[in-house]
Design a protein around this motif. Structure first.
Motif, PDB file in Angstrom:
ATOM      1  N   ASP A 161      -3.032   6.239  10.734  1.00 24.34           N
ATOM      2  CA  ASP A 161      -4.091   6.737  10.631  1.00 24.34           C
ATOM      3  C   ASP A 161      -4.255   5.289   9.623  1.00 24.34           C
ATOM      4  O   ASP A 161      -4.732   4.149  10.510  1.00 24.34           O
ATOM      5  N   VAL A 162      -3.907   5.055   8.982  1.00 24.59           N
ATOM      6  CA  VAL A 162      -3.674   4.594   7.454  1.00 24.59           C
ATOM      7  C   VAL A 162      -3.411   3.196   8.014  1.00 24.59           C
ATOM      8  O   VAL A 162      -3.928   1.947   7.740  1.00 24.59           O
ATOM      9  N   GLU A 163      -1.871   2.991   8.807  1.00 21.78           N
ATOM     10  CA  GLU A 163      -1.520   2.253   9.419  1.00 21.78           C
ATOM     11  C   GLU A 163      -2.403   1.046  10.538  1.00 21.78           C
ATOM     12  O   GLU A 163      -2.360   0.405   9.939  1.00 21.78           O
ATOM     13  N   VAL A 205       0.965  -1.523  -0.312  1.00 27.86           N
ATOM     14  CA  VAL A 205      -0.571  -0.486   0.007  1.00 27.86           C
ATOM     15  C   VAL A 205       0.945   1.489   0.057  1.00 27.86           C
ATOM     16  O   VAL A 205       1.647   1.762   0.221  1.00 27.86           O
ATOM     17  N   LYS A 206       0.545   1.618  -0.658  1.00 32.40           N
ATOM     18  CA  LYS A 206       1.656   3.770  -0.962  1.00 32.40           C
ATOM     19  C   LYS A 206       0.472   4.331  -0.729  1.00 32.40           C
ATOM     20  O   LYS A 206      -0.619   4.332  -1.754  1.00 32.40           O
ATOM     21  N   ILE A 207       0.964   5.423   0.155  1.00 32.84           N
ATOM     22  CA  ILE A 207       0.108   6.694   0.334  1.00 32.84           C
ATOM     23  C   ILE A 207       0.629   7.759   0.141  1.00 32.84           C
ATOM     24  O   ILE A 207       2.018   8.215   0.376  1.00 32.84           O
ATOM     25  N   GLY A 208       0.211   8.666  -1.167  1.00 32.66           N
ATOM     26  CA  GLY A 208       0.429   9.827  -1.262  1.00 32.66           C
ATOM     27  C   GLY A 208       0.802  11.136  -0.279  1.00 32.66           C
ATOM     28  O   GLY A 208       0.644  10.622   0.735  1.00 32.66           O
ATOM     29  N   LEU A 209       1.368  11.384  -0.897  1.00 38.40           N
ATOM     30  CA  LEU A 209       1.694  12.742   0.003  1.00 38.40           C
ATOM     31  C   LEU A 209       0.562  14.013   0.158  1.00 38.40           C
ATOM     32  O   LEU A 209       0.881  14.250   1.844  1.00 38.40           O
ATOM     33  N   ALA A 210      -0.664  14.234  -0.088  1.00 36.56           N
ATOM     34  CA  ALA A 210      -1.966  14.597   0.210  1.00 36.56           C
ATOM     35  C   ALA A 210      -2.373  13.820   1.780  1.00 36.56           C
ATOM     36  O   ALA A 210      -2.922  14.650   2.129  1.00 36.56           O
ATOM     37  N   ALA A 211      -2.063  13.040   1.790  1.00 37.04           N
ATOM     38  CA  ALA A 211      -2.233  12.304   2.485  1.00 37.04           C
ATOM     39  C   ALA A 211      -1.179  11.499   3.502  1.00 37.04           C
ATOM     40  O   ALA A 211      -1.498  10.896   4.528  1.00 37.04           O
ATOM     41  N   VAL A 253       2.053  -6.531   5.025  1.00 39.66           N
ATOM     42  CA  VAL A 253       1.626  -5.718   4.551  1.00 39.66           C
ATOM     43  C   VAL A 253       2.828  -4.828   4.691  1.00 39.66           C
ATOM     44  O   VAL A 253       3.744  -4.410   5.587  1.00 39.66           O
ATOM     45  N   ASN A 254       3.273  -4.408   3.357  1.00 42.01           N
ATOM     46  CA  ASN A 254       4.346  -2.952   3.433  1.00 42.01           C
ATOM     47  C   ASN A 254       3.852  -1.330   3.022  1.00 42.01           C
ATOM     48  O   ASN A 254       2.824  -1.443   1.701  1.00 42.01           O
ATOM     49  N   LEU A 255       3.637  -1.105   4.008  1.00 36.64           N
ATOM     50  CA  LEU A 255       2.920  -0.018   4.002  1.00 36.64           C
ATOM     51  C   LEU A 255       3.908   1.241   3.275  1.00 36.64           C
ATOM     52  O   LEU A 255       5.116   1.923   3.927  1.00 36.64           O
TER      53      LEU A 255
END
Length: 183
Positions: free
Chosen positions: A131-133, A119-125, A146-148
């Motif tokens: 919290d996503v973790e 799972v990759k999270i963009g800079l805007a988030a 899981v690789n975040l």
């Protein structure tokens, strides 16, 4: 919209000083009552809730707010918990991430033939990374790895900016901050 008690009285008594005095002295009490009624309604919905309404949702969901959290951070955490739906599927995870992070601000893929979820999270988030973790810890099956990861600005994205525009930023900002074309 300001509500005046005197305007609720019949026209024939509005000009009497006694009624003006009575409504003038009662006006602050009624304003507090109206404000309390508005707060009560606003606290019913997460998107408009104040601190009291969010505290109630946090208590219901077992969330402990951090001392540095803004109201928006608390709303995000509550929405994260509410949007969880089990059983887990990758399409459902993508729907949850889109709700939380915004369209195009994440990616979620299972490496074929493995039990690895990336799972990759963009800079805007990026402020919501922890919290996503926590969300992934709750909804992803225990047999998956899981690789975040945090997504950063790439050369292709920065190549759209001129040297003059790039000069306004430090290296750290260029890598870690959300930049828009022409900024």
């Amino acid at each position: 919209m300001e509500r005046q008690l005197i305007k609720y009285l019949p026209y024939v008594v509005r000009d009497y000083p006694e009624f003006q005095g009575i409504t003038g002295s009662e006006q602050p009490e009624f304003e507090r009552a109206w404000d309390s009624a508005d707060d009560l309604l606003n606290n019913q919905f997460i998107s408009t809730a104040g601190s009291m309404g969010l505290s109630r949702w946090e208590k219901i969901l077992g969330i402990t707010p951090k001392g540095t959290d803004t109201l928006e951070d608390r709303r995000f955490r509550i929405m994260t918990r509410i949007n969880e739906e089990l059983p887990y599927t990758v399409p459902q995870l993508r729907n949850i991430l889109e709700t939380l992070c915004g369209a195009g601000n994440y990616s979620a893929e299972v490496v074929e033939g493995t039990y690895q979820l990336i799972v990759k999270i963009g800079l805007a988030a990026k402020n919501n990374f922890s919290d996503v973790e926590a969300l992934l810890d709750r909804v992803v099956p225990q047999n998956m790895i899981v690789n975040l990861l945090q997504l950063y600005n790439t050369h292709a994205e920065l190549g759209l900016l001129t040297h003059e525009q790039l000069a306004a930023y430090t290296h750290n900002q260029l890598r870690n901050e959300v930049l828009t074309n022409g900024e």
